[in-house]
Design a protein around this motif. Sequence first.
Motif, mmCIF file in Angstrom:
data_model
loop_
_atom_site.group_PDB
_atom_site.id
_atom_site.type_symbol
_atom_site.label_atom_id
_atom_site.label_comp_id
_atom_site.label_asym_id
_atom_site.label_seq_id
_atom_site.Cartn_x
_atom_site.Cartn_y
_atom_site.Cartn_z
ATOM 1 N N ILE A 171 10.957 3.223 0.302
ATOM 2 C CA ILE A 171 9.907 3.832 0.417
ATOM 3 C C ILE A 171 9.847 5.179 1.215
ATOM 4 O O ILE A 171 9.298 6.234 0.788
ATOM 5 N N PHE A 204 10.443 4.418 -5.675
ATOM 6 C CA PHE A 204 9.538 3.493 -5.834
ATOM 7 C C PHE A 204 9.840 2.551 -6.810
ATOM 8 O O PHE A 204 9.033 1.683 -7.213
ATOM 9 N N PHE A 257 6.408 -4.246 -2.623
ATOM 10 C CA PHE A 257 5.283 -3.343 -2.187
ATOM 11 C C PHE A 257 4.249 -4.171 -1.606
ATOM 12 O O PHE A 257 3.734 -3.683 -0.663
ATOM 13 N N GLN A 303 2.969 -3.315 2.198
ATOM 14 C CA GLN A 303 1.146 -3.216 2.344
ATOM 15 C C GLN A 303 1.007 -4.127 3.377
ATOM 16 O O GLN A 303 -0.350 -3.922 4.389
ATOM 17 N N CYS A 309 0.430 1.032 -1.797
ATOM 18 C CA CYS A 309 0.979 -0.282 -2.059
ATOM 19 C C CYS A 309 0.141 -1.375 -2.433
ATOM 20 O O CYS A 309 0.526 -2.141 -3.497
#
Length: 122
Positions: free
Chosen positions: A59, A64, A71, A75, A101
Amino acid sequence: MLPGPTVPLVAIQDSTAELDAAAMEFMSTTQREMDAMLGPGVFDHGMLARDVVGAFGLIKSLNFDMRLVDFDNVQAALSMKLDTLGAGPARDRILVIQTFCARVVEYSNSLKQRAGTGLPAP
């Protein structure tokens, strides 16, 4: 609307120190919590560390092409970091990245419910 950068790419570029700190805090906290729940040595902390460090590396390089779990780990780590940051530009940038995310995870989960398959793995 948040003041400052609200575009995930700009927020990421301006937050490398906060991202590094979030990854380290997440791994440390998760290790303590998992050891407390399962007992020492049961949870594979090495795998978590590889996954988290790898995801944050991707990231931060604006790559991505990540798995959904990556992800989700980012997050989750940033959600924990938000709890420790006071109001200001650093918190705003982390919130933008965390929200991005989280939305990718939500989108994939919704797609899986509706179509029977989530986002393809990289």
